[in-house]
Scaffold this motif. Sequence first.
Motif, PDB file in Angstrom:
ATOM      1  N   ALA A   1       0.823  -1.207   0.000  1.00  0.00           N
ATOM      2  CA  ALA A   1       0.000   0.000   0.000  1.00  0.00           C
ATOM      3  C   ALA A   1       0.861   1.262   0.000  1.00  0.00           C
ATOM      4  O   ALA A   1       0.537   2.249  -0.679  1.00  0.00           O
TER       5      ALA A   1
ATOM      6  N   PRO B   1      -7.618  -0.779  -6.296  1.00  0.00           N
ATOM      7  CA  PRO B   1      -6.725  -1.668  -5.553  1.00  0.00           C
ATOM      8  C   PRO B   1      -5.900  -2.554  -6.484  1.00  0.00           C
ATOM      9  O   PRO B   1      -6.220  -2.738  -7.651  1.00  0.00           O
TER      10      PRO B   1
ATOM     11  N   GLU C   1      -7.049  -7.578  -1.791  1.00  0.00           N
ATOM     12  CA  GLU C   1      -7.084  -6.371  -2.594  1.00  0.00           C
ATOM     13  C   GLU C   1      -6.542  -5.222  -1.739  1.00  0.00           C
ATOM     14  O   GLU C   1      -7.100  -4.911  -0.683  1.00  0.00           O
ATOM     15  N   VAL C   2      -5.460  -4.607  -2.196  1.00  0.00           N
ATOM     16  CA  VAL C   2      -4.780  -3.575  -1.410  1.00  0.00           C
ATOM     17  C   VAL C   2      -4.954  -2.221  -2.097  1.00  0.00           C
ATOM     18  O   VAL C   2      -4.622  -2.061  -3.271  1.00  0.00           O
ATOM     19  N   TYR C   3      -5.455  -1.253  -1.327  1.00  0.00           N
ATOM     20  CA  TYR C   3      -5.618   0.101  -1.854  1.00  0.00           C
ATOM     21  C   TYR C   3      -4.345   0.909  -1.573  1.00  0.00           C
ATOM     22  O   TYR C   3      -3.856   0.919  -0.438  1.00  0.00           O
TER      23      TYR C   3
END
Length: 254
Positions: free
Chosen positions: A129, A149, A242-244
């Motif tokens: 992130a 993401p 899922e990484v924002y």
Amino acid sequence: MEEQATGKNFDNDISRITEEVLSDGTIETIMRDKIIGGFTDAIDSSFHWGELRKAIEVRVKEVLVPYVERYDMAHYVVKLDEALSQIVEQTALVDNAKILANFRRLMIEPPDKSLSLYQLFKHYCKYVADNVDTDGLEIDFDDGPTYEPVSAIAEVTEDDAPFTSSFKFASLYLYVDGKDGLNFKVRLSRWEHEKDDGYRIRYDMEPSIPGLSHMNDFEVLLCTLSRAGTMLTWDEPCMDEEVYPTAEPEPSFS
């Protein structure tokens, strides 16, 4: 007659010398040296190949290893930390501050001797992130402008070890689809007689003094876990999230 006299004198000399050797301790000295030599050869051989060497190795591990593990080396770390702090204060090099910060983190002992894959993956997702390249990512305007993401993945693959090996090996892959700069491969190993669950973390990177200025936070964490011999455990060998990105899109006034 002269030849007979010479031969007799020679026989007498042999007899006299033999008697002297037998009576003056020469034979005892020779035998002592040979016996000592025999013991020396036997002991050398035992240390190199025999059961004596194995027995000593076992006792050393039983006595010395626990002692070293219990020994508090914090005093020496503090001394080295003080020396590095003086270097930072006395120089204008920006990299020195990063070297000192990373060194301090490397010397911190992990609170636990084991770490779950889920916990390590959470650290990796935070690293992703904060460091993912946002070029090419779509912008979502639903709840304010944010980047879309990216998919972070953790996957453990066990290696095929030879039947004669007393170790099992595996590899941990941490990666983001389409973002090669965020990928990590971590070696894992397990001794067949290991009492604790999991595989021991063996991160390949060996930090040097210049290298400390370039290490990112996640690399420092992996090195710390590897240095401490931390065990990695998991229930499932694969996970994804899922990484924002932490970075926010620049506002556009067009």
